[in-house]
Design a protein around this motif. Structure first.
Motif, PDB file in Angstrom:
ATOM      1  N   PHE A 111       5.018   4.678   0.830  1.00 30.10           N
ATOM      2  CA  PHE A 111       6.323   5.218   0.461  1.00 30.10           C
ATOM      3  C   PHE A 111       6.503   5.310  -1.044  1.00 30.10           C
ATOM      4  N   ASP A 112       5.937   4.378  -1.782  1.00 32.10           N
ATOM      5  CA  ASP A 112       5.960   4.446  -3.240  1.00 32.10           C
ATOM      6  C   ASP A 112       4.745   3.664  -3.722  1.00 32.10           C
ATOM      7  N   ARG A 113       4.765   3.262  -4.960  1.00 27.19           N
ATOM      8  CA  ARG A 113       3.595   2.552  -5.481  1.00 27.19           C
ATOM      9  C   ARG A 113       3.382   1.220  -4.804  1.00 27.19           C
ATOM     10  N   TRP A 114       4.431   0.634  -4.208  1.00 26.63           N
ATOM     11  CA  TRP A 114       4.347  -0.767  -3.818  1.00 26.63           C
ATOM     12  C   TRP A 114       4.527  -1.024  -2.324  1.00 26.63           C
ATOM     13  N   LEU A 115       5.042  -0.056  -1.571  1.00 17.89           N
ATOM     14  CA  LEU A 115       5.345  -0.288  -0.160  1.00 17.89           C
ATOM     15  C   LEU A 115       4.411   0.512   0.736  1.00 17.89           C
ATOM     16  N   ARG A 116       3.763  -0.200   1.681  1.00 13.80           N
ATOM     17  CA  ARG A 116       2.856   0.449   2.633  1.00 13.80           C
ATOM     18  C   ARG A 116       3.207   0.013   4.051  1.00 13.80           C
ATOM     19  N   LEU A 117       3.099   0.959   4.964  1.00  9.72           N
ATOM     20  CA  LEU A 117       3.391   0.720   6.367  1.00  9.72           C
ATOM     21  C   LEU A 117       2.201   1.169   7.202  1.00  9.72           C
ATOM     22  N   ARG A 118       1.879   0.408   8.239  1.00 10.75           N
ATOM     23  CA  ARG A 118       0.810   0.813   9.161  1.00 10.75           C
ATOM     24  C   ARG A 118       1.214   0.427  10.576  1.00 10.75           C
ATOM     25  N   ILE A 175       3.016  -3.019  14.397  1.00 11.85           N
ATOM     26  CA  ILE A 175       3.496  -2.363  13.185  1.00 11.85           C
ATOM     27  C   ILE A 175       3.606  -3.421  12.094  1.00 11.85           C
ATOM     28  N   ALA A 176       3.188  -3.062  10.890  1.00  8.71           N
ATOM     29  CA  ALA A 176       3.164  -4.017   9.784  1.00  8.71           C
ATOM     30  C   ALA A 176       3.558  -3.317   8.495  1.00  8.71           C
ATOM     31  N   ALA A 177       4.187  -4.074   7.612  1.00  9.45           N
ATOM     32  CA  ALA A 177       4.593  -3.552   6.306  1.00  9.45           C
ATOM     33  C   ALA A 177       4.167  -4.542   5.220  1.00  9.45           C
ATOM     34  N   THR A 178       3.730  -4.000   4.093  1.00  7.30           N
ATOM     35  CA  THR A 178       3.354  -4.825   2.942  1.00  7.30           C
ATOM     36  C   THR A 178       4.043  -4.280   1.692  1.00  7.30           C
ATOM     37  N   TYR A 179       4.745  -5.158   1.003  1.00  3.17           N
ATOM     38  CA  TYR A 179       5.372  -4.813  -0.271  1.00  3.17           C
ATOM     39  C   TYR A 179       4.741  -5.685  -1.349  1.00  3.17           C
ATOM     40  N   TYR A 180       4.181  -5.030  -2.382  1.00  5.02           N
ATOM     41  CA  TYR A 180       3.586  -5.776  -3.490  1.00  5.02           C
ATOM     42  C   TYR A 180       4.076  -5.186  -4.798  1.00  5.02           C
ATOM     43  N   ASN A 181       4.757  -6.019  -5.567  1.00  3.42           N
ATOM     44  CA  ASN A 181       5.289  -5.602  -6.859  1.00  3.42           C
ATOM     45  C   ASN A 181       4.570  -6.401  -7.946  1.00  3.42           C
ATOM     46  N   GLU A 189       4.710  -6.146 -11.122  1.00  2.00           N
ATOM     47  CA  GLU A 189       5.537  -6.443 -12.287  1.00  2.00           C
ATOM     48  C   GLU A 189       6.261  -7.777 -12.121  1.00  2.00           C
ATOM     49  N   ASN A 190       6.716  -8.065 -10.892  1.00  2.00           N
ATOM     50  CA  ASN A 190       7.396  -9.324 -10.607  1.00  2.00           C
ATOM     51  C   ASN A 190       6.485 -10.319  -9.900  1.00  2.00           C
ATOM     52  N   ASP A 191       5.240  -9.908  -9.637  1.00  6.71           N
ATOM     53  CA  ASP A 191       4.252 -10.756  -8.972  1.00  6.71           C
ATOM     54  C   ASP A 191       4.791 -11.321  -7.660  1.00  6.71           C
ATOM     55  N   ILE A 192       5.279 -10.432  -6.813  1.00  4.02           N
ATOM     56  CA  ILE A 192       5.819 -10.846  -5.518  1.00  4.02           C
ATOM     57  C   ILE A 192       5.195  -9.996  -4.414  1.00  4.02           C
ATOM     58  N   THR A 193       4.872 -10.646  -3.303  1.00  6.77           N
ATOM     59  CA  THR A 193       4.301  -9.972  -2.146  1.00  6.77           C
ATOM     60  C   THR A 193       5.100 -10.363  -0.903  1.00  6.77           C
ATOM     61  N   ILE A 194       5.453  -9.369  -0.104  1.00  4.36           N
ATOM     62  CA  ILE A 194       6.144  -9.602   1.166  1.00  4.36           C
ATOM     63  C   ILE A 194       5.352  -8.892   2.261  1.00  4.36           C
ATOM     64  N   GLN A 195       5.012  -9.622   3.312  1.00  3.55           N
ATOM     65  CA  GLN A 195       4.285  -9.052   4.438  1.00  3.55           C
ATOM     66  C   GLN A 195       5.055  -9.341   5.718  1.00  3.55           C
ATOM     67  N   ALA A 196       5.227  -8.310   6.535  1.00  5.82           N
ATOM     68  CA  ALA A 196       5.916  -8.458   7.816  1.00  5.82           C
ATOM     69  C   ALA A 196       5.092  -7.782   8.900  1.00  5.82           C
ATOM     70  N   LEU A 197       5.065  -8.388  10.087  1.00  7.64           N
ATOM     71  CA  LEU A 197       4.284  -7.846  11.198  1.00  7.64           C
ATOM     72  C   LEU A 197       5.016  -8.095  12.503  1.00  7.64           C
ATOM     73  N   TYR A 198       4.967  -7.105  13.387  1.00  9.61           N
ATOM     74  CA  TYR A 198       5.478  -7.252  14.744  1.00  9.61           C
ATOM     75  C   TYR A 198       4.434  -6.704  15.703  1.00  9.61           C
ATOM     76  N   LYS A 199       4.123  -7.477  16.756  1.00  8.65           N
ATOM     77  CA  LYS A 199       3.076  -7.083  17.692  1.00  8.65           C
ATOM     78  C   LYS A 199       3.499  -7.416  19.107  1.00  8.65           C
ATOM     79  N   GLU A 200       3.105  -6.553  20.054  1.00 10.18           N
ATOM     80  CA  GLU A 200       3.330  -6.817  21.476  1.00 10.18           C
ATOM     81  C   GLU A 200       2.041  -6.584  22.252  1.00 10.18           C
ATOM     82  N   LEU A 201       1.723  -7.506  23.146  1.00  9.40           N
ATOM     83  CA  LEU A 201       0.724  -7.267  24.183  1.00  9.40           C
ATOM     84  C   LEU A 201       1.511  -6.746  25.372  1.00  9.40           C
ATOM     85  N   LEU A 202       1.232  -5.508  25.794  1.00  8.69           N
ATOM     86  CA  LEU A 202       2.114  -4.805  26.717  1.00  8.69           C
ATOM     87  C   LEU A 202       1.751  -5.001  28.176  1.00  8.69           C
TER      88      LEU A 202
END
Length: 212
Positions: A104-111, A126-132, A134-147
């Motif tokens: 989405f921009d330099r720092w946010l990725r979705l897969r 589905i997973a998202a990674t935010y890495y900045n 400049e502020n040296d911060i990383t946020i990772q979120a993930l949601y998964k289902e076995l259906l």
């Protein structure tokens, strides 16, 4: 060099971009991307499993198509056929998956990905990674289902069946936040939660949990 091919390789293959990690002795061919970033890949051979004392009589064959339909986006469709000579029986599986990546921009990725085995929904993630930086911060979120209940499958899809036996449907979420403090320190915290689709399925390995 062969016109139209980005890669042609014969020998032992290790594929990490496929929905499941694959190691086999065989051949791999990938076409050069066209103006839309579209490329095709095909492969096949005999599975190699380092933990087996002798070579399996199984087979691996698959293909994929990958494209970049819009700016910052990538979509991939995979098909995989597996034949596994297990100790008790022969197992053959048709595996399909659709995956996407979006920046989405330099720092946010979705897969994300969605997979099928024998035409039935298997899992979704589905997973998202935010890495900045400049502020040296990383946020990772993930949601998964076995259906659907995961029963005996070829080893590449389910290498732990002999230990876990069948795996029951569940939902799992994870959040991790990390913050750098100067050149030598990092503070990290997170949580991971799993809930079974049916609480009555809980057992030795089919378990709910909360981790912090």
């Amino acid at each position: 060099q062969i016109d139209g091919l980005e890669k042609l390789r014969i020998g032992r293959q290790s594929l990490y971009d496929t929905p499941e990690y694959l190691s086999f002795d065989g051949a791999l061919a990938i076409t050069e991307p066209d103006e839309n970033g579209t490329s095709l890949g095909v492969y096949g051979g005999l599975p190699f499993r380092a933990y087996e004392s002798e070579r399996s009589e199984g087979r691996i064959a698959g293909s994929w198509i990958e494209t970049e339909p819009w700016r910052g986006g990538r979509v991939r469709f995979d098909y995989l056929y597996l034949k596994d000579e297990l100790a008790a029986q022969e197992e053959s599986n048709n595996f399909m998956a659709v995956s996407f990546w979006q920046t989405f921009d330099r720092w946010l990725r979705l897969r994300g990905n969605y997979s099928f085995v024998e035409g039935r929904s298997r899992d979704a993630e589905i997973a998202a990674t935010y890495y900045n930086p400049e502020n040296d911060i990383t946020i990772q979120a993930l949601y998964k289902e076995l259906l659907t209940t995961q029963r005996l499958l070829a080893s590449e899809i389910d290498p732990l069946y002999e230990t876990l036996v069948q795996y029951e449907p569940y939902r799992q979420a994870r959040l991790i936040v990390a913050k750098g403090l100067g050149d030598h320190w990092l503070v990290e915290g997170g949580t991971e939660i799993r809930r079974l689709a049916n609480g009555g399925d809980e057992g030795q390995y089919n378990r709910e949990f909360e981790r912090y």
